[in-house]
Design an enzyme around this catalytic site. Structure first.
Site, PDB file in Angstrom:
ATOM      1  CE  LYS A 137      -4.257 -19.555  35.009  1.00 11.81           C
ATOM      2  NZ  LYS A 137      -4.135 -20.507  34.244  1.00 11.81           N
ATOM      3  CG  HIS A 275     -16.568  21.349   9.632  1.00  7.72           C
ATOM      4  ND1 HIS A 275     -16.669  21.267  11.007  1.00  7.72           N
ATOM      5  CD2 HIS A 275     -16.896  22.746   9.630  1.00  7.72           C
ATOM      6  CE1 HIS A 275     -17.098  22.433  11.667  1.00  7.72           C
ATOM      7  NE2 HIS A 275     -17.165  23.277  10.727  1.00  7.72           N
TER       8      HIS A 275
END
Length: 515
Positions: A137, A275
């Site tokens: 932070k 596919h």
């Protein structure tokens, strides 16, 4: 600014001694805790104990040691805020400029097959994430390192200018929050599953990047390959690539589809996929026989496809595989002779999977699918049926051979995009109709592909027949038996059509839609 004091507390001590020795040589004071402090002292690196900073002993088996204002004030103080500066001076507190922390090994702990709930809980880190978050932070002033791979960059910048750059601190802070988010996600997932709540009000997932991909489904799309923590063996994320260039996005999806199908079979089996749909599936007494059947099922579509086997690839099978162009061959392993044959082909990728679990051994996991603005989550479809689960609904029972082929077809159709129809004969697919908008359309494609092989074959459907037209079409092409879920309001129409054409039909009571 410059880095004058560092707080170091790591569970994974890889590289930490050399890193801290260099920091010390650069004039940085090192504060440390527990085992890290002992290691650094043993290596002759000056260390300030955490109790000397806090004025409070480490207590409760080390559970409480860094959760103290003397630590977090030093991390969170805004250095150009005059009030913060005054408070630090009035309280006799010192700044901490660098935090080097990695966390208790929660993931490694819960990966142990015999881990107890108590051990898992004990390995939830509290002080570590708190220090990391405080430092991250306040990254405008504090450098924070959670990854040993960043030690060299931090050292290079400290040597050059006495501190890290703001850009580096921003990057390190972002990595910290990714790390703690992932850590918390693992804990929440573990506790949710222990409590029997796998679909809670907030669903958090975390993945580790395996590699960046050249592109996604198409060249204009970015993509990367990620692994779920604790991914089981026998999956693509744990596979060892033995040969060939990196996998592409489409390779990964197709290979995963092939792998899921081949796991359905306990006997030697080979699956060819294009596919994400199977173009050929075969089983046999050997993996060579299985491959020849998978190839014969559709010699055209297998070209440029993905082949998965559930047995070791031997030289004879490798020789046949090498006769056509294949993108990937994946198998539990390859013999030395097989590897010698296949590695002569530059463009083939070979994946060693290790031991594969069969479908009956697999436990249901949860599948996440992204949608625009969110996601949907469901259990994976690991349901399987045996002969005893089938309900014969026609006048004629299937023969023993028909029953065998029906179960074979059912294992395959489960993995074909809906609407799906699979034709099977002699332990191989002879026709596959995938992804059609209506079921009779899927049947037409499968029957057209099968041609003369449809006569005497069986038909598997992933969902029920809404009317009798599919049965009538199948009968015209010589199909002798059908397996389907049943459950349509027009079941009687399909049953009647089957009886009129001498077709045996069985219901599974289970649907296998796949979108």
């Amino acid at each position: 600014m410059s880095i004058k004091r560092a707080l170091v507390s790591v569970s994974d001590k890889t590289g930490i001694v050399d890193f801290c020795r260099e920091l010390s040589n650069l004039g940085v004071e090192i504060i440390s805790t527990g085992g890290t402090s002992s290691l650094l002292s043993k290596e002759g690196i000056p260390v300030i104990g955490i109790s000397d900073v806090t004025g409070f002993p480490e207590i409760m088996d080390g559970r409480v040691k860094t959760l103290h204002p003397a630590v977090h004030s030093g991390l969170l103080a805004v250095r150009d805020n005059e009030e913060h500066q005054k408070q630090m001076k009035d309280l006799g507190l010192d700044y901490i400029d660098l935090v080097v922390v990695n966390l208790y090994p929660f993931q490694e702990t819960i990966a142990k097959p015999d881990v107890s709930y108590e051990d898992a809980i004990e390995n939830i880190d509290i002080g570590g994430p708190t220090m990391l978050r405080s430092a991250a932070k306040n990254h405008a002033f504090v450098s924070v390192v959670v990854d040993a791979n960043d030690y060299s960059q931090v050292l290079a910048e400290v040597r050059e200018q006495g501190d890290t750059t703001l850009e580096t601190r921003k990057q390190l802070a972002a990595k910290v929050f990714r790390h703690t988010a992932s850590y918390d996600a693992l804990i929440s997932d573990y506790l949710s599953n222990v409590n029997g709540d796998p679909l809670p009000e907030r669903y958090t997932v975390t993945y580790e990047k395996i590699q960046d991909l050249r592109y996604g489904e198409n060249p204009h799309q970015q993509a990367a390959f990620y692994r779920k923590p604790l991914a089981p063996q026998g999956t693509l994320t744990t596979a060892e690539q033995l040969h060939g260039k990196e996998l592409s996005y489409n390779n990964i999806n197709d290979a995963n589809a092939a792998l899921q199908i081949v796991k359905e079979f306990e006997e030697p089996a080979v699956v060819a996929v294009k596919h994400m749909n199977p173009c050929g599936v075969g089983t046999g007494e050997s993996i060579y026989q299985a491959y020849m059947k998978a190839y014969s099922a559709d010699p055209t579509s297998i070209f440029g496809g993905i082949v998965a086997a559930n047995r070791i690839i031997d030289a004879d099978t490798a020789a046949k595989l090498s006769e056509i162009f294949l993108e990937i061959v994946l198998a539990p392993d390859f013999t030395e002779e097989a590897l010698e044959i296949l590695t002569k082909k530059k463009n083939i990728r070979l994946l060693r999977m290790g031991e594969l679990s069969s479908a009956k051994e697999r436990t249901s996991q949860f599948v996440v699918t992204s949608i625009d603005g969110g996601m949907v989550v469901q259990q994976s479809d690991v349901h399987s049926v045996d002969a005893d689960d089938l309900q014969v609904v026609t006048d004629r029972d299937p023969s023993e051979e028909e029953l065998k082929q029906l179960l074979f077809g059912w294992k395959v159709v489960k993995h074909v995009k809906s609407n799906a129809i699979v034709l099977a004969s002699d332990n191989m697919t002879v026709g596959v109709g995938a992804g059609q908008m209506n079921r009779v359309g899927a049947a037409k494609i499968a029957l057209e592909q099968a041609a003369d092989k449809a006569k005497g074959a069986v038909l598997a459907s992933d969902a029920f027949f809404p009317m009798g037209d599919t049965v009538e079409l199948a009968a015209k092409h010589g199909i002798t038996a059908i397996i389907q879920p049943g459950g349509s309001i027009k079941d009687e129409e399909s049953i009647k059509a089957a009886n009129e054409n001498g077709i045996a039909m069985v219901f599974t009571g289970v649907r296998h839609f796949k979108h």
